[in-house]
Design an enzyme around this catalytic site. Structure first.
Site, PDB file in Angstrom:
ATOM      1  N   GLU A   1      -2.703  12.065   2.519  1.00 60.50           N
ATOM      2  CA  GLU A   1      -2.814  11.730   4.474  1.00 60.50           C
ATOM      3  C   GLU A   1      -2.755  12.244   5.388  1.00 60.50           C
ATOM      4  O   GLU A   1      -1.719  12.632   5.703  1.00 60.50           O
ATOM      5  CB  GLU A   1      -2.277  10.088   4.176  1.00 60.50           C
ATOM      6  CG  GLU A   1      -3.861   9.250   5.166  1.00 60.50           C
ATOM      7  CD  GLU A   1      -2.875   7.451   5.508  1.00 60.50           C
ATOM      8  OE1 GLU A   1      -4.187   7.424   6.014  1.00 60.50           O
ATOM      9  OE2 GLU A   1      -1.989   7.355   5.330  1.00 60.50           O
TER      10      GLU A   1
ATOM     11  N   GLU B   1       0.694  -1.177  -0.366  1.00 60.26           N
ATOM     12  CA  GLU B   1      -0.223   0.188   0.310  1.00 60.26           C
ATOM     13  C   GLU B   1       0.657   1.030   0.122  1.00 60.26           C
ATOM     14  O   GLU B   1       2.092   1.287   1.189  1.00 60.26           O
ATOM     15  CB  GLU B   1      -0.640   0.011   1.397  1.00 60.26           C
ATOM     16  CG  GLU B   1      -2.023   1.802   1.194  1.00 60.26           C
ATOM     17  CD  GLU B   1      -2.542   0.984   2.429  1.00 60.26           C
ATOM     18  OE1 GLU B   1      -2.660   0.014   2.921  1.00 60.26           O
ATOM     19  OE2 GLU B   1      -2.877   2.356   3.325  1.00 60.26           O
TER      20      GLU B   1
END
Length: 331
Positions: free
Chosen positions: A162, A157
């Site tokens: 974020e 990932e």
């Protein structure tokens, strides 16, 4: 006021020869994404995808699923998202947002939001995402733009954009199976290493991250600075992330001839110490906006947000106006 919405176009997708993960991804009934890419020369680029308002709804699946990160969120399906105005196109741009009017039961299903995942998966890519507006820096909010493989964490990932709560500094994070311990790559990086050295720490949940040193790289400050572009360069030997404010985007990106060698030092430069070809495979693109959950909820008590309400879920449930403002993208 601030905003939990995202207005963006994934305007160029090129293939080149302590953060909790935003994932894992979701593939229904054992299905997988169409896979694009493979081994390519770093110096060779060819346009293989251009996601914008003209094709966005055909290129992504809207996922009405239980949040894998246990957030206070109700992901709606495509029909609901469009009926509620949470997902729509604005010319060449795409709008994703959340419910900003409903006062909720903090013990209920959560605030309505959207999560989308690309129908295609990719191997080794240069991805350039142009954001006119992103979710604001709000207590309880946890938006992300990321990529994930179907067998998490073994296929990896990459969290490109974020953050949580009132933060204005972006964090780029890798999550893998144990044994990916990247050093800083040649040329260095402008951000600072956070969380762990091994991207497989905590079974992949903790990961290894780089926090940006740019105070306008995330949330409300990003919007006040005029939006910007995030870039991921993923090869066999490195994973790099750049951020440029809209006014500073290199001309070779705007004219469709990207040249990473001319972009200066990246924010994150994950270099030697990881087998990127083995640890990151068949990654799909994901955008989502969740609330509270494993990361934002897990650190709630350590933030000033807890002064407003001792419960993250209760705050998000009772403060719909915190996730709306009057800004509209002009670019």
């Amino acid at each position: 006021m601030s905003l939990s919405k995202l207005i963006a176009s994934l305007s160029l997708l090129w293939l080149c020869a302590t953060a909790i993960p935003a994932g894992p991804g979701y593939w229904p009934n054992g299905t997988s994404s169409e896979i694009v890419g493979g081994e390519y020369s770093v110096a060779s680029y060819g346009l293989i995808g251009n996601y914008d308002g003209t094709n966005w709804l055909n290129m992504f699946d809207v996922q009405a699923i239980a949040d894998p990160t246990h957030g206070f969120v109700e992901y709606v399906n495509a029909q609901q998202a469009q009926q509620l105005g949470l997902l729509r196109t604005q010319g060449s741009q795409v709008y994703m947002g959340v419910d900003t009017t409903s006062v909720l039961d903090p013990n209920g299903p959560g605030r309505k939001s959207v999560r989308i995942q690309s129908k295609r998966a990719y191997n080794q890519a240069l991805i350039i995402a142009d954001f006119a507006h992103v979710p604001g820096s709000n207590c309880g909010s946890w938006p992300a733009f990321w990529m994930v493989g179907p067998n998490w964490p073994n296929q990896g990932e990459i969290d490109i954009y974020e953050g949580v709560h009132l933060n204005t500094y972006n964090q780029a994070t890798l999550h893998t199976s144990p044994g990916c311990v990247p050093s800083v790559g040649p040329g260095g990086e402008t951000g600072r290493r956070v969380v762990n050295a091994d991207c497989g720490a905590g079974g992949g949940f903790d990961g290894c991250g780089v926090m940006s040193n740019n105070p306008t790289s995330y949330g409300t400050a990003f919007n006040s600075n005029g939006g910007g572009v995030y870039i991921l360069l993923w090869t066999n030997s490195a994973i790099k992330v750049w951020y440029f404010a809209s006014r500073d985007v290199p001309a070779n990106i705007r004219n469709g001839s990207p040249d990473p060698g001319s972009w200066g030092t990246p924010t994150a430069n994950f270099g030697p110490g990881c087998d990127y070809g083995a640890k990151f495979l068949d990654l799909s693109i994901v955008f989502d906006i969740t609330f509270c959950g494993d990361w934002a909820g897990g650190i709630w008590g350590q933030t000033s947000c807890a002064q407003a309400n001792p419960s993250c879920n209760a705050y998000v449930a009772s403060q719909p106006q915190s996730f709306a403002d009057k800004h509209r993208a002009t670019g």
